[in-house]
Motif scaffolding. Sequence first.
Motif, PDB file in Angstrom:
ATOM      1  N   MET A 218       0.852  -1.203   0.000  1.00  0.00           N
ATOM      2  CA  MET A 218       0.000   0.000   0.000  1.00  0.00           C
ATOM      3  C   MET A 218       0.884   1.248   0.000  1.00  0.00           C
ATOM      4  N   ARG A 219       1.928   1.225   0.830  1.00  0.00           N
ATOM      5  CA  ARG A 219       2.840   2.382   0.876  1.00  0.00           C
ATOM      6  C   ARG A 219       3.638   2.502  -0.421  1.00  0.00           C
ATOM      7  N   ALA A 220       4.000   1.352  -0.996  1.00  0.00           N
ATOM      8  CA  ALA A 220       4.737   1.359  -2.269  1.00  0.00           C
ATOM      9  C   ALA A 220       3.894   1.976  -3.383  1.00  0.00           C
ATOM     10  N   ALA A 221       2.566   1.693  -3.364  1.00  0.00           N
ATOM     11  CA  ALA A 221       1.677   2.269  -4.375  1.00  0.00           C
ATOM     12  C   ALA A 221       1.673   3.796  -4.246  1.00  0.00           C
ATOM     13  N   TYR A 222       1.614   4.275  -3.020  1.00  0.00           N
ATOM     14  CA  TYR A 222       1.632   5.727  -2.784  1.00  0.00           C
ATOM     15  C   TYR A 222       2.931   6.344  -3.286  1.00  0.00           C
ATOM     16  N   GLN A 223       4.035   5.640  -3.099  1.00  0.00           N
ATOM     17  CA  GLN A 223       5.350   6.176  -3.489  1.00  0.00           C
ATOM     18  C   GLN A 223       5.706   5.853  -4.937  1.00  0.00           C
ATOM     19  N   SER A 224       4.773   5.213  -5.669  1.00  0.00           N
ATOM     20  CA  SER A 224       5.007   4.815  -7.072  1.00  0.00           C
ATOM     21  C   SER A 224       6.232   3.918  -7.218  1.00  0.00           C
ATOM     22  N   LEU A 225       6.383   3.004  -6.286  1.00  0.00           N
ATOM     23  CA  LEU A 225       7.485   2.035  -6.359  1.00  0.00           C
ATOM     24  C   LEU A 225       7.012   0.793  -7.101  1.00  0.00           C
ATOM     25  N   ARG A 226       7.901  -0.199  -7.201  1.00  0.00           N
ATOM     26  CA  ARG A 226       7.561  -1.450  -7.893  1.00  0.00           C
ATOM     27  C   ARG A 226       6.391  -2.138  -7.214  1.00  0.00           C
ATOM     28  N   LEU A 227       5.461  -2.621  -8.017  1.00  0.00           N
ATOM     29  CA  LEU A 227       4.241  -3.217  -7.476  1.00  0.00           C
ATOM     30  C   LEU A 227       4.024  -4.607  -8.075  1.00  0.00           C
TER      31      LEU A 227
END
Length: 202
Positions: free
Chosen positions: A167-176
């Motif tokens: 969820m935090r990765a999605a906010y930071q536009s990281l690898r998903l």
Amino acid sequence: DLYRKVFVFRNDPSDAYVLLRVKPEQPLQNFTVCLRSYTDLTRPHSLFSYATKAQDNEILLFKPKPSEYQLYVGGKFVAFRVPEGRGDWEHVCASWESATGIAEFWLNGKPWPRKGLQRGYTVGVEAAILLGQEQDAFGGGFDVYNSFTGELADVYLWDVGLSPDKMRAAYQSLRLPPALLAWKSLSFELKGDVVVKPRLRE
């Protein structure tokens, strides 16, 4: 590839929408939907609408006013009260699991208190998935005063509930993880006055 691009819905109110092409292979027992929006609307507006022939609000992410988001599953909803935006991009993720009926809501990388919704329900698959309008019938039945005006980006739909780290990765536009709908490989059709433009800033 929509990397560093956005959908701009130019008119208020608007009859424009973006039709997303995806075929979930089986009914959804779990899902997570994430997106980023930028608007100065104060009236109600729809962000993400997933309708089946049996249920027009199968999955709906709706913002009735600046201080609230609503997540619908199978025609029922829970509301999450939020601080009014300060004229900036807002990133939201909502997830739901059938087994417990737990709905999670994340705003700008932070979780809100979880709520209960539609335990034991199954989300149907023959879906019309739209951005920018709220479906009152399968693929249509729009009320322009529920339309979205502004910019949308980073739209994802998974058939699982994401972990807090993701969820935090999605906010930071990281690898998903791989998604049913992924912004970087989105299959879509523009309907009406909506255009793809570069993002103005990060």
